[in-house]
Design a protein around this motif. Structure first.
Motif, mmCIF file in Angstrom:
data_model
loop_
_atom_site.group_PDB
_atom_site.id
_atom_site.type_symbol
_atom_site.label_atom_id
_atom_site.label_comp_id
_atom_site.label_asym_id
_atom_site.label_seq_id
_atom_site.Cartn_x
_atom_site.Cartn_y
_atom_site.Cartn_z
ATOM 1 N N ILE A 131 0.864 -1.186 0.000
ATOM 2 C CA ILE A 131 0.000 0.000 0.000
ATOM 3 C C ILE A 131 0.896 1.232 0.000
ATOM 4 O O ILE A 131 1.680 1.437 0.931
ATOM 5 N N GLY A 132 0.811 2.037 -1.069
ATOM 6 C CA GLY A 132 1.628 3.247 -1.185
ATOM 7 C C GLY A 132 2.722 3.110 -2.222
ATOM 8 O O GLY A 132 3.538 2.194 -2.155
ATOM 9 N N SER B 64 9.368 3.976 -0.501
ATOM 10 C CA SER B 64 9.394 2.719 0.262
ATOM 11 C C SER B 64 8.705 1.604 -0.514
ATOM 12 O O SER B 64 9.268 0.517 -0.710
ATOM 13 N N GLY B 65 7.466 1.859 -0.946
ATOM 14 C CA GLY B 65 6.681 0.831 -1.624
ATOM 15 C C GLY B 65 7.305 0.399 -2.942
ATOM 16 O O GLY B 65 7.357 -0.798 -3.262
ATOM 17 N N LEU C 156 -0.501 -0.388 -4.575
ATOM 18 C CA LEU C 156 -1.721 0.435 -4.642
ATOM 19 C C LEU C 156 -1.378 1.868 -4.261
ATOM 20 O O LEU C 156 -0.909 2.113 -3.143
ATOM 21 N N LYS D 65 -2.642 8.347 -5.324
ATOM 22 C CA LYS D 65 -2.544 9.471 -6.268
ATOM 23 C C LYS D 65 -2.098 8.958 -7.639
ATOM 24 O O LYS D 65 -2.180 7.762 -7.911
ATOM 25 N N VAL E 155 2.966 12.063 -7.350
ATOM 26 C CA VAL E 155 4.037 11.599 -6.448
ATOM 27 C C VAL E 155 5.360 12.254 -6.842
ATOM 28 O O VAL E 155 6.139 12.699 -5.993
ATOM 29 N N ARG F 126 6.413 15.973 -5.725
ATOM 30 C CA ARG F 126 6.791 16.299 -4.350
ATOM 31 C C ARG F 126 8.310 16.426 -4.247
ATOM 32 O O ARG F 126 9.038 15.536 -4.674
ATOM 33 N N ARG G 277 11.542 16.459 -2.087
ATOM 34 C CA ARG G 277 11.970 15.941 -0.778
ATOM 35 C C ARG G 277 13.483 16.042 -0.657
ATOM 36 O O ARG G 277 14.152 16.481 -1.567
ATOM 37 N N VAL H 77 -6.319 4.746 -6.350
ATOM 38 C CA VAL H 77 -7.163 3.843 -5.555
ATOM 39 C C VAL H 77 -7.793 4.625 -4.402
ATOM 40 O O VAL H 77 -7.219 5.588 -3.895
ATOM 41 N N VAL I 15 -8.899 2.139 0.509
ATOM 42 C CA VAL I 15 -8.073 0.950 0.747
ATOM 43 C C VAL I 15 -8.345 0.453 2.172
ATOM 44 O O VAL I 15 -8.298 1.226 3.128
ATOM 45 N N CYS J 240 3.142 0.921 3.214
ATOM 46 C CA CYS J 240 4.164 1.916 2.819
ATOM 47 C C CYS J 240 3.472 3.207 2.433
ATOM 48 O O CYS J 240 3.873 3.882 1.485
ATOM 49 N N ASP J 241 2.373 3.538 3.120
ATOM 50 C CA ASP J 241 1.505 4.629 2.661
ATOM 51 C C ASP J 241 1.717 5.940 3.407
ATOM 52 O O ASP J 241 0.809 6.777 3.454
ATOM 53 N N GLY K 246 -1.347 7.703 5.783
ATOM 54 C CA GLY K 246 -1.969 6.517 5.195
ATOM 55 C C GLY K 246 -2.917 5.792 6.144
ATOM 56 O O GLY K 246 -3.142 6.222 7.280
ATOM 57 N N CYS L 165 6.214 0.303 6.984
ATOM 58 C CA CYS L 165 7.550 0.717 6.529
ATOM 59 C C CYS L 165 7.569 2.224 6.283
ATOM 60 O O CYS L 165 6.590 2.788 5.801
HETATM 61 N N1 APR Z 1 -3.836 4.168 -0.181
HETATM 62 C C1 APR Z 1 -2.865 4.097 -1.130
HETATM 63 N N2 APR Z 1 -1.798 4.905 -1.142
HETATM 64 C C2 APR Z 1 -1.697 5.817 -0.165
HETATM 65 C C3 APR Z 1 -2.664 5.931 0.864
HETATM 66 C C4 APR Z 1 -3.773 5.061 0.817
HETATM 67 N N3 APR Z 1 -4.737 5.114 1.750
HETATM 68 N N4 APR Z 1 -2.273 6.909 1.685
HETATM 69 C C5 APR Z 1 -1.140 7.405 1.207
HETATM 70 N N5 APR Z 1 -0.766 6.748 0.093
HETATM 71 C C6 APR Z 1 0.419 6.975 -0.752
HETATM 72 C C7 APR Z 1 0.804 8.437 -0.886
HETATM 73 O O1 APR Z 1 0.088 9.068 -1.938
HETATM 74 C C8 APR Z 1 2.299 8.347 -1.175
HETATM 75 O O2 APR Z 1 2.573 8.311 -2.562
HETATM 76 O O3 APR Z 1 1.541 6.384 -0.116
HETATM 77 C C9 APR Z 1 2.723 7.029 -0.537
HETATM 78 C C10 APR Z 1 3.645 7.239 0.652
HETATM 79 O O4 APR Z 1 4.844 7.817 0.205
HETATM 80 P P1 APR Z 1 5.766 8.727 1.146
HETATM 81 O O5 APR Z 1 4.909 9.627 1.966
HETATM 82 O O6 APR Z 1 6.817 9.309 0.295
HETATM 83 O O7 APR Z 1 6.392 7.669 2.212
HETATM 84 P P2 APR Z 1 7.558 6.596 2.015
HETATM 85 O O8 APR Z 1 7.447 5.891 0.716
HETATM 86 O O9 APR Z 1 7.610 5.822 3.278
HETATM 87 O O10 APR Z 1 8.857 7.475 1.865
HETATM 88 C C11 APR Z 1 9.596 7.927 2.933
HETATM 89 O O11 APR Z 1 9.529 10.086 1.989
HETATM 90 O O12 APR Z 1 8.256 11.567 3.222
HETATM 91 C C12 APR Z 1 9.533 11.217 2.853
HETATM 92 O O13 APR Z 1 10.944 11.891 4.624
HETATM 93 C C13 APR Z 1 10.287 10.820 4.027
HETATM 94 O O14 APR Z 1 12.132 10.582 2.757
HETATM 95 C C14 APR Z 1 11.169 9.846 3.427
HETATM 96 C C15 APR Z 1 10.382 9.093 2.464
#
Ligand code: APR
Ligand code: PHB
Length: 391
Positions: free
Chosen positions: A10-11, A15-16, A33, A36, A41, A44, A46, A125, A128, A159-160, A164, A285
């Motif tokens: 998820i996400g 990470s995902g 999944l 957005k 994505v 953004r 970062r 999606v 979820v 990983c959302d 999330g 994660c």
């Molecule tokens: N269903 C599906 N996807 C979702 C949901 C949901 N309910 N909620 C959030 N997401 C998606 C978001 O749109 C985003 O693209 O999950 C993704 C999470 O990505 P990140 O916020 O970038 O988190 P992560 O992949 O763990 O990355 C960590 O990103 O925020 C920075 O400082 C952080 O550098 C680190 C890295």
């Protein structure tokens, strides 16, 4: 529609995508999944400092070609206070270095690799929902284009990100959340100008913290500590540059090139950890489980170490039928997460001005900066943490 896969992710953030790409290399199926679109994505902006462990995972995932070509190797960083500055030499102190490569670019590379390998990514999606995570037959439901879908799976990777749904699936009776919110934010800009200095400069000053960072030879990233009530629209480029220059050493300020900003935003600073990071067949994660303030550049790197532990646990399970790595996931990931939290908190406290800071608190900060400047062991502690603790 009902589908089946081995791991639902998820996400579709870094990470995902990294997990899905690593698993694919070992023949383990996953479906990602994402709430957005890919374009969203990738819009953004970062941080941009990678530990060698993160780079190693990108290589293991076979997505490091562009990064290896375009990244910048940094053997040291500069700490300044007012006009005084000193370098912490990672190479000398640890034998290692960090790599400067934007997280947005890393995510772009991961998307390209997933698409090239025919990875299953479902965008836009909604709703979820994680079901039966405490049983041997978990499944995830979601809506897309108005239709309801279900994916049966062995495991679920949450990983959302911080906002999330995965973390919320762990019942309140089990979940502990520990948080610290800092009374300031970072106002950041991106500008198509050469970096002010060849290394990053972490600047403490009487007017607050500032950071000079970069993406490449003609793209710079700068931050200044600001009030949480500030609005980026109220900061003209001119006002930003002026304030930045007052916080960094005068020689750097004098020689730097300024120009129009191509992005400007404010990020609040917080530390946050959710324990445990596993509930039944659900594994959290990255930002879904923890947030660090950006001062130590640990956000993405800590997400990557989670992925390392989970990926190895899943490979051990699918290749040898051994769930030991998965059983130890939460404990192992959290042990490293807390150390990254400590380091980010320490750097944040060292370099920022706090609204309620007493004269004594200020003297303590100045003494600590002076000690760091003159003491090799203190620098070594910082360097080991900055380049990344071992997995
Ligand atoms: N269903 C599906 N996807 C979702 C949901 C949901 N309910 N909620 C959030 N997401 C998606 C978001 O749109 C985003 O693209 O999950 C993704 C999470 O990505 P990140 O916020 O970038 O988190 P992560 O992949 O763990 O990355 C960590 O990103 O925020 C920075 O400082 C952080 O550098 C680190 C890295
Ligand atoms: C960045 O380049 O955006 C950056 C670098 C180092 C940090 C935080 C952000 O600690």
């Amino acid at each position: 529609m009902t589908m089946r896969t081995q791991v639902v992710i998820i996400g579709g953030g870094p990470s995902g995508l990294l997990l899905s790409q690593l698993l694919d290399r070992k023949g383990i199926d996953s479906i990602v999944l994402e709430r957005k679109t890919k374009e969203y994505v990738l819009s953004r902006i970062r941080a941009g400092v990678l530990e060698t462990g993160t780079v190693g995972l990108m290589r293991q995932a076979d997505v490091s070609e562009r990064m290896d070509k375009e990244c910048l190797l940094h053997d040291s960083t500069v700490i300044s206070h007012g006009d005084e500055q000193f370098s912490v030499n990672f190479k000398e102190l640890t034998g290692s270095h960090v790599v400067v490569y934007g997280q947005t670019e890393l995510t772009r590379d991961l998307y390209a690799a997933r698409e090239e390998m025919g990875g299953q990514l479902i965008y836009n999606v909604e709703n979820v929902t994680i079901n039966d995570a405490k049983t041997d037959k978990p499944y995830v439901t979601y809506d897309v284009d108005g239709s309801e879908n279900r994916i049966d799976c062995d495991y679920i990777a949450g990983c959302d990100g911080f906002h999330g749904v995965s973390r919320q699936a762990i019942p309140h009776s089990v979940r502990r959340e520990v948080e610290k919110v800092y009374p300031f934010g970072w106002l950041g800009i991106l500008s198509e100008t050469p970096p002010a200095h060849e290394e990053l400069i972490y600047a403490s000053s009487d007017r607050g913290f500032a950071l000079c960072s970069m993406r490449n030879a003609n793209l710079s990233r700068y931050y200044i500590q600001c009030s949480l009530t500030d609005n980026p629209d109220d900061w003209s480029d001119e006002a930003f540059w002026q304030e930045l220059k007052r916080r960094i050493p005068a020689d750097v300020a004098h020689n730097m090139t300024t120009g129009p900003s191509i992005e400007k935003s404010i990020a609040p600073l917080r530390s946050f950890v959710c324990e445990p990071m596993r509930w039944g067949r659900l594994f959290l994660c990255g930002d879904a489980a923890h947030i660090v303030p950006p001062t130590g550049a640990k956000g993405l790197n800590t997400a990557a170490s989670d992925i390392h532990y989970l990926y190895n646990g899943l490979v051990q399970f699918y290749q040898a039928g051994n769930s030991e790595g998965l059983d130890q996931y939460s404990e192992k990931a959290l042990a490293r997460v807390w150390k990254a939290e400590r380091f980010s908190w320490w750097m944040t406290n060292l370099l920022h001005r706090f609204p309620d800071q007493s004269e004594f608190d200020l003297k303590m900060q100045l003494a600590e900066i002076a000690f760091l400047k003159s003491n090799r062991e203190a620098q070594s502690v910082m360097a080991q943490n900055y380049v990344g603790l071992p997995y």
